[in-house]
Design an enzyme around this catalytic site. Sequence first.
Site, PDB file in Angstrom:
ATOM      1  N   ASP A  46       3.978  15.759   0.966  1.00 45.91           N
ATOM      2  CA  ASP A  46       3.512  14.650   0.424  1.00 45.91           C
ATOM      3  C   ASP A  46       2.506  14.166  -0.206  1.00 45.91           C
ATOM      4  O   ASP A  46       1.516  14.656  -0.121  1.00 45.91           O
ATOM      5  CB  ASP A  46       4.510  13.669   1.610  1.00 45.91           C
ATOM      6  N   HIS A 109       4.270   3.934  -6.658  1.00 41.98           N
ATOM      7  CA  HIS A 109       3.377   4.202  -6.045  1.00 41.98           C
ATOM      8  C   HIS A 109       3.102   3.005  -4.885  1.00 41.98           C
ATOM      9  O   HIS A 109       2.765   2.335  -3.584  1.00 41.98           O
ATOM     10  CB  HIS A 109       2.282   4.803  -6.493  1.00 41.98           C
TER      11      HIS A 109
END
Length: 274
Positions: A46, A109
């Site tokens: 990630d 995000h």
Amino acid sequence: MTSVPHVVLNNGVRIPQLGFGVFQVDDARTTDAVRTALETGYRSIDTAAAYGNEPGVGRALASSGVPRDELFVTTKLWNDDQGYDAALTAFDRSLARLGLDQVDLYLIHWPTPGRDRYVDTWRALEKLLADGRTRAIGVSNFQPAHLQRLLDETGIVPAVNQIELHPGLQQAALRDFHAQHDIATEAWSPLAQGALLDDATITRIAGRHGRTPAQVVLRWHLQLGNIVIPKSATPARIRENFDILGFELSADDLEALTALDRGLRTGPDPDSFN
């Protein structure tokens, strides 16, 4: 070692429940850290455009010898690139930095509600999914109101919401919303940046199992059903965080850990962060 369990996302894509994060790891160190993670057994990595280390992740993936179809790569769109056209351009840049022609999961995000662009941004992610450039799309740090707006105004339910989540911040209402809408919960800062590792309850449970406090907290995540992505640049810690598959917390352990919830945020408030 017992294999890592997987979570099946709402579009059928499988994601390893235990992954490796590279937040706050500088690009130069990221390559070695990801190589160590892959050698340890992690297959989910990630990263994010904002981390500045997508190139380091790409170098590690390219040199690892691990077949691409065994890897699960996530990256994220930064706030300044929200909006339909900007998001598509930013995705191209992330893909180039990673050296890939597809990612497995692409996330917005932050919702950045003050900018009010996340709905148009989500439509760009829907296009990337339709074009086969990502296998799944999701969000990060979205609150129920942000998620509900996506459900009301767009066509695809996010596969994942990656949120700050640890025993000190358990976000029960948000996790309930996820469960109602088949959105997988993924935990960032799963160890509260170390703030809970000296807690008496956690250290007592760790001692009883012959494990470290970090291993107990990560095991708690797995047993709750969370996807979890601990991060470290230290090889011994990378391996320690992976070694959580061979023991199980009892119902009493889980109850004691649940009692630690106190609204402890280590990161920004998603309702005001822009």
